[in-house]
Design an enzyme around this catalytic site. Structure first.
Site, PDB file in Angstrom:
ATOM      1  N   GLU A   1      -6.330   7.203  -0.631  1.00 57.39           N
ATOM      2  CA  GLU A   1      -6.209   5.972   0.152  1.00 57.39           C
ATOM      3  C   GLU A   1      -6.878   4.803  -0.561  1.00 57.39           C
ATOM      4  O   GLU A   1      -6.347   3.692  -0.603  1.00 57.39           O
ATOM      5  CB  GLU A   1      -6.817   6.169   1.547  1.00 57.39           C
TER       6      GLU A   1
ATOM      7  N   HIS B   1       0.836  -1.207   0.000  1.00 64.64           N
ATOM      8  CA  HIS B   1       0.000   0.000   0.000  1.00 64.64           C
ATOM      9  C   HIS B   1       0.876   1.264   0.000  1.00 64.64           C
ATOM     10  O   HIS B   1       0.607   2.216  -0.745  1.00 64.64           O
ATOM     11  CB  HIS B   1      -0.911  -0.022   1.228  1.00 64.64           C
ATOM     12  N   GLU B   2       1.909   1.270   0.832  1.00 66.83           N
ATOM     13  CA  GLU B   2       2.781   2.440   0.889  1.00 66.83           C
ATOM     14  C   GLU B   2       3.544   2.628  -0.421  1.00 66.83           C
ATOM     15  O   GLU B   2       3.738   3.761  -0.886  1.00 66.83           O
ATOM     16  CB  GLU B   2       3.751   2.319   2.066  1.00 66.83           C
TER      17      GLU B   2
ATOM     18  N   HIS C   1       1.385   4.381  -2.889  1.00 64.57           N
ATOM     19  CA  HIS C   1       1.399   5.841  -2.739  1.00 64.57           C
ATOM     20  C   HIS C   1       2.587   6.437  -3.491  1.00 64.57           C
ATOM     21  O   HIS C   1       2.462   7.483  -4.139  1.00 64.57           O
ATOM     22  CB  HIS C   1       1.498   6.217  -1.261  1.00 64.57           C
TER      23      HIS C   1
END
Length: 327
Positions: A202, A130-131, A134
């Site tokens: 997100e 997930h990071e 980003h």
């Protein structure tokens, strides 16, 4: 859809900025506010990674002192087609993680000691994917642009407080009401739009992160665990630096329980539901892929029988192929 929503919110914030400038009526003041806000955010853009990592006392790790975690980030980065970021660990019992850096070539990802201690390796992989999403989506740049506009609007609101009440200013068509809008309504609206953009990013990072790690359920399980623990385990550094809350995968601040206008993160249950729906998509796509392979094998022309066919057939069957022979 998330990209379109982000673009629409940014367009709205730009229009809001121009509208506040129109209400105040001074082009010079509007440009000064924009330049100052842009300068502040450009500085933040180039130095935010150092500032945030320092605020959380994060220490960089490598292959020597944390080989398993380092190799996980390396493999996930390869899956995403990203350069290897710098990898950090910060001391906090609260499981959480964040990404920072101005672009994929100058990125860093950080995980708390609580994340590595309390989650399974699969859940940690989902979080770090997930990071990395980003980083790949350049959300740092998106949020910097948003912060620039929000800062400019707030600064214009301050100008309205000091200069907008001048009754000799005929450029303001709404008079005192226009001043109130510039002082109160516009900065509040800018803050809400900024938070809405953060929530949108997100969802996009959840989806891309699930693709990077290969299993949406890993991330779904991690989000549920982190959300529950974040309510009970405080992150003192985050409480001292609330402006960094939007950077984390789950809001690290205490008291954030609902998906409302003032939240920088979507409701965890909504995110988990979206990931479970994505897992079903993956399952259906996997079944379709297997079906296509079966169809392809069924339509294959028969191979001519010749010496060595038994070994070839055994090897092919091991790869899931059904080879038929003609005499």
């Amino acid at each position: 859809m998330n990209m379109m929503r982000t673009a629409m919110l940014l367009a709205f914030m730009t229009a809001l900025f121009m509208g506040v400038g129109f209400l105040i009526g001074g082009k010079g003041g509007m440009m000064i506010a924009l330049v100052i806000a842009a300068g502040m955010n450009i500085f933040s853009y180039w130095n935010s990674d150092k500032m945030v990592l320092s605020a959380y006392h994060a220490r960089e790790i490598d292959e020597a002192n944390a080989p398993e975690f380092f190799h996980m980030i390396r493999d996930l980065s390869q899956n995403a087609g990203l350069p290897m970021p710098k990898v950090y660990i910060y001391d906090s019992p609260q499981p959480n993680a964040f990404a920072t850096g101005r672009n994929p070539q100058n990125a860093a990802v950080a995980a708390s000691t609580g994340l590595l201690e309390r989650l399974t390796p699969e859940e940690v992989a989902g979080v770090m994917a997930h990071e990395l999403a980003h980083v790949q989506n350049r959300d740092t740049l998106t949020m910097t642009i948003t912060a620039t506009l929000a800062g400019a609007i707030s600064m214009l609101g301050n100008f309205a407080f000091f200069f907008g009440g001048n009754r000799e200013n005929n450029n303001n068509p709404l008079g005192f009401i226009g001043v109130l809008v510039a002082m109160i309504v516009a900065p509040l609206a800018a803050m809400l739009v900024q938070m809405a953009i953060s929530r949108t990013r997100e969802y996009s990072a959840d989806r891309r992160g699930a693709e990077i790690c290969g299993n949406p359920l890993w991330l779904a399980s991690a989000l549920q665990k982190i959300s529950g623990m974040a309510q009970r385990i405080h992150n003192d550094d985050a409480e001292r630096n609330p402006a960094t809350a939007h950077m984390f995968i789950i809001n690290p601040l205490s008291g954030e329980r609902m998906d409302n206008l003032f939240s920088t993160h979507p409701n965890t249950e909504n995110r988990v539901a979206a990931l479970h729906a994505m897992a079903q998509e993956f399952s259906r796509e996997d079944r379709r892929r297997r079906h296509r392979v079966i169809d392809l094998c069924a339509n294959q022309a028969p191979f001519p029988k010749q010496a060595g066919d038994a070994a070839m057939k055994t090897s092919a069957r091991g790869r899931g192929l059904d080879i038929r022979y003609s005499e």
